[in-house]
Motif scaffolding. Sequence first.
Motif, PDB file in Angstrom:
ATOM      1  N   LEU A   1     -97.020 -44.439 -34.928  1.00 53.71           N
ATOM      2  CA  LEU A   1     -97.950 -44.799 -33.860  1.00 53.71           C
ATOM      3  C   LEU A   1     -97.938 -46.302 -33.592  1.00 53.71           C
ATOM      4  CD1 LEU A   1    -101.051 -42.521 -34.653  1.00 53.71           C
ATOM      5  CD2 LEU A   1     -99.111 -42.081 -33.121  1.00 53.71           C
ATOM      6  N   ILE A   2     -97.730 -47.102 -34.630  1.00 55.31           N
ATOM      7  CA  ILE A   2     -97.640 -48.554 -34.453  1.00 55.31           C
ATOM      8  C   ILE A   2     -96.506 -48.890 -33.491  1.00 55.31           C
ATOM      9  CG2 ILE A   2     -97.037 -50.720 -35.633  1.00 55.31           C
ATOM     10  CD1 ILE A   2     -98.553 -49.638 -38.093  1.00 55.31           C
ATOM     11  N   VAL A   3     -95.387 -48.204 -33.653  1.00 58.35           N
ATOM     12  CA  VAL A   3     -94.237 -48.431 -32.771  1.00 58.35           C
ATOM     13  C   VAL A   3     -94.570 -48.002 -31.344  1.00 58.35           C
ATOM     14  CG1 VAL A   3     -91.831 -47.817 -32.309  1.00 58.35           C
ATOM     15  CG2 VAL A   3     -92.596 -48.173 -34.670  1.00 58.35           C
ATOM     16  N   GLU A   4     -95.255 -46.869 -31.189  1.00 62.06           N
ATOM     17  CA  GLU A   4     -95.601 -46.381 -29.849  1.00 62.06           C
ATOM     18  C   GLU A   4     -96.567 -47.334 -29.146  1.00 62.06           C
ATOM     19  OE1 GLU A   4     -94.216 -43.682 -28.247  1.00 62.06           O
ATOM     20  OE2 GLU A   4     -92.896 -43.929 -29.977  1.00 62.06           O
ATOM     21  N   VAL A   5     -97.518 -47.870 -29.882  1.00 58.78           N
ATOM     22  CA  VAL A   5     -98.451 -48.843 -29.292  1.00 58.78           C
ATOM     23  C   VAL A   5     -97.694 -50.088 -28.835  1.00 58.78           C
ATOM     24  CG1 VAL A   5    -100.373 -50.410 -29.777  1.00 58.78           C
ATOM     25  CG2 VAL A   5    -100.478 -48.029 -30.543  1.00 58.78           C
TER      26      VAL A   5
ATOM     27  N   GLU B   1    -105.640 -50.643 -37.326  1.00 54.91           N
ATOM     28  CA  GLU B   1    -104.388 -50.621 -38.086  1.00 54.91           C
ATOM     29  C   GLU B   1    -103.179 -50.342 -37.210  1.00 54.91           C
ATOM     30  OE1 GLU B   1    -105.880 -49.145 -42.527  1.00 54.91           O
ATOM     31  OE2 GLU B   1    -105.076 -47.694 -41.092  1.00 54.91           O
ATOM     32  N   VAL B   2    -103.344 -49.493 -36.206  1.00 54.03           N
ATOM     33  CA  VAL B   2    -102.185 -49.135 -35.372  1.00 54.03           C
ATOM     34  C   VAL B   2    -102.132 -49.926 -34.071  1.00 54.03           C
ATOM     35  CG1 VAL B   2    -102.124 -46.821 -36.343  1.00 54.03           C
ATOM     36  CG2 VAL B   2    -103.327 -47.205 -34.184  1.00 54.03           C
ATOM     37  N   GLY B   3    -103.128 -50.769 -33.819  1.00 57.51           N
ATOM     38  CA  GLY B   3    -103.108 -51.620 -32.631  1.00 57.51           C
ATOM     39  C   GLY B   3    -103.892 -51.117 -31.447  1.00 57.51           C
TER      40      GLY B   3
ATOM     41  N   ASN C   1    -103.649 -38.878 -30.003  1.00 52.08           N
ATOM     42  CA  ASN C   1    -104.088 -38.449 -28.675  1.00 52.08           C
ATOM     43  C   ASN C   1    -104.364 -39.646 -27.773  1.00 52.08           C
ATOM     44  OD1 ASN C   1    -103.896 -35.718 -29.148  1.00 52.08           O
ATOM     45  ND2 ASN C   1    -106.084 -35.383 -29.439  1.00 52.08           N
ATOM     46  N   THR C   2    -104.968 -40.694 -28.329  1.00 49.33           N
ATOM     47  CA  THR C   2    -105.289 -41.883 -27.533  1.00 49.33           C
ATOM     48  C   THR C   2    -104.022 -42.545 -27.008  1.00 49.33           C
ATOM     49  OG1 THR C   2    -107.314 -42.259 -28.817  1.00 49.33           O
ATOM     50  CG2 THR C   2    -106.458 -44.116 -27.569  1.00 49.33           C
ATOM     51  N   ILE C   3    -103.023 -42.679 -27.869  1.00 49.15           N
ATOM     52  CA  ILE C   3    -101.770 -43.310 -27.443  1.00 49.15           C
ATOM     53  C   ILE C   3    -101.034 -42.428 -26.430  1.00 49.15           C
ATOM     54  CG2 ILE C   3     -99.512 -44.116 -28.226  1.00 49.15           C
ATOM     55  CD1 ILE C   3    -100.933 -44.785 -30.929  1.00 49.15           C
ATOM     56  N   ASP C   4    -100.956 -41.130 -26.720  1.00 45.62           N
ATOM     57  CA  ASP C   4    -100.318 -40.213 -25.766  1.00 45.62           C
ATOM     58  C   ASP C   4    -101.040 -40.256 -24.424  1.00 45.62           C
ATOM     59  OD1 ASP C   4     -98.548 -39.475 -27.727  1.00 45.62           O
ATOM     60  OD2 ASP C   4     -99.537 -37.570 -28.192  1.00 45.62           O
TER      61      ASP C   4
ATOM     62  N   PRO D   1     -95.351 -56.231 -34.671  1.00 40.75           N
ATOM     63  CA  PRO D   1     -96.307 -56.790 -35.627  1.00 40.75           C
ATOM     64  C   PRO D   1     -96.866 -55.696 -36.522  1.00 40.75           C
ATOM     65  CG  PRO D   1     -97.355 -56.563 -33.486  1.00 40.75           C
ATOM     66  CD  PRO D   1     -95.906 -56.158 -33.320  1.00 40.75           C
ATOM     67  N   ILE D   2     -96.241 -55.450 -37.666  1.00 45.45           N
ATOM     68  CA  ILE D   2     -96.627 -54.345 -38.536  1.00 45.45           C
ATOM     69  C   ILE D   2     -97.898 -54.693 -39.290  1.00 45.45           C
ATOM     70  CG2 ILE D   2     -95.955 -52.973 -40.554  1.00 45.45           C
ATOM     71  CD1 ILE D   2     -94.425 -52.266 -38.061  1.00 45.45           C
TER      72      ILE D   2
END
Length: 349
Positions: free
Chosen positions: A30-34, A71-73, A295-298, A327-328
């Motif tokens: 999810l970090i990558v998707e954000v 954590e995931v941005g 769900n939020t990112i999608d 930025p991990i």
Amino acid sequence: MLSFKYYKNVNSLAKLIDGNLVSKQIKENLIVEVFKYKQLYNKTPVLAILQVGDRQDSNVYIRMKLKSAEEVGINAQLMKLPKNITEAQLLSNINKLNNDSDIHGIILQLPIDSSNSIDTDHVLAQISIDKDVDGLHPFNNGQLSHGVTKDVFLPCTPNGCIHLIKSTGCDIEGKRAVVIGRSRIVGGPMAQLLIWNNATVTVCHSRTRDIPDIVRQADILVAALGKPEFVKGDWIKPGAIVIDCGINPIPDDTKKSGYRLVGDVDIEEVAQVASWITPVPGGVGPMTVCMLLKNTIDGAFRYAQKYYDKDNTLDESLIDISGDSIPIHKLNIEETIANGGDCEIKSAQ
């Protein structure tokens, strides 16, 4: 398939399905998707959390959601509303969020802690289907009942359970599954997701007769009824996968709080028979929050492609996700476990 440890000792047959570990692995994606989303649209996915009143258990759950979002941005924003709010006022706040193009996901923290009468079902139905990241809108539930599982929001706890089952290496297709509980939040959609993963599904509820005999047929058991340690070891088919959605406080004088949390399954007994089992806490709970973030990112991507730039085609080859470009945020699994690692599980009927 995930790495595992046995429940308590190797003399137990059941291996633990670690929800903290599975959710950590998903969060890393999810970090990558954000990051992709930010590069493409120069925006940050935003999740709005509506809370009516000040229930302490809700405060704990919300803090977990805020922390995981950071954590995931994802930018998670808490809107605290007074306990004396009316239904009309609550709907007005939802309408504002629906019309705010910078908000990509909306959740209403349940239960609603109001001194006034508020129809929860009616309020949930007013959240935009484009922002219903809890997956509780009648439209999204209806789509699921018809087998539509793409480009809709799936309910977070049931979807998290599916991920946990698959993390064991189990092929759900053709398996006999039993769901105990038929709530619209967990049990009902859980059964639908299992059906559309090609399991043969039986739903048990408060009017079901001979529940132990039905459970004994299950290759996969999902307990979501809200009764502490209801499912016993002699109900379990040897080698079954057991997913425990319950989170129930019971008295315990050895704990500083005076209580401890247990699931709907008697884990001491069931772990001697099942092949895999989720612990409480640390099993289903972390996955519920993780699916909310997914769900939020999608939803942010779908919303952007629908409203921001209808003619834009995403060319992921132009997005730099190599080296140190992302930025991990280091996900501290030990800290998560130390804090209980669990979150809101709605009890079923």
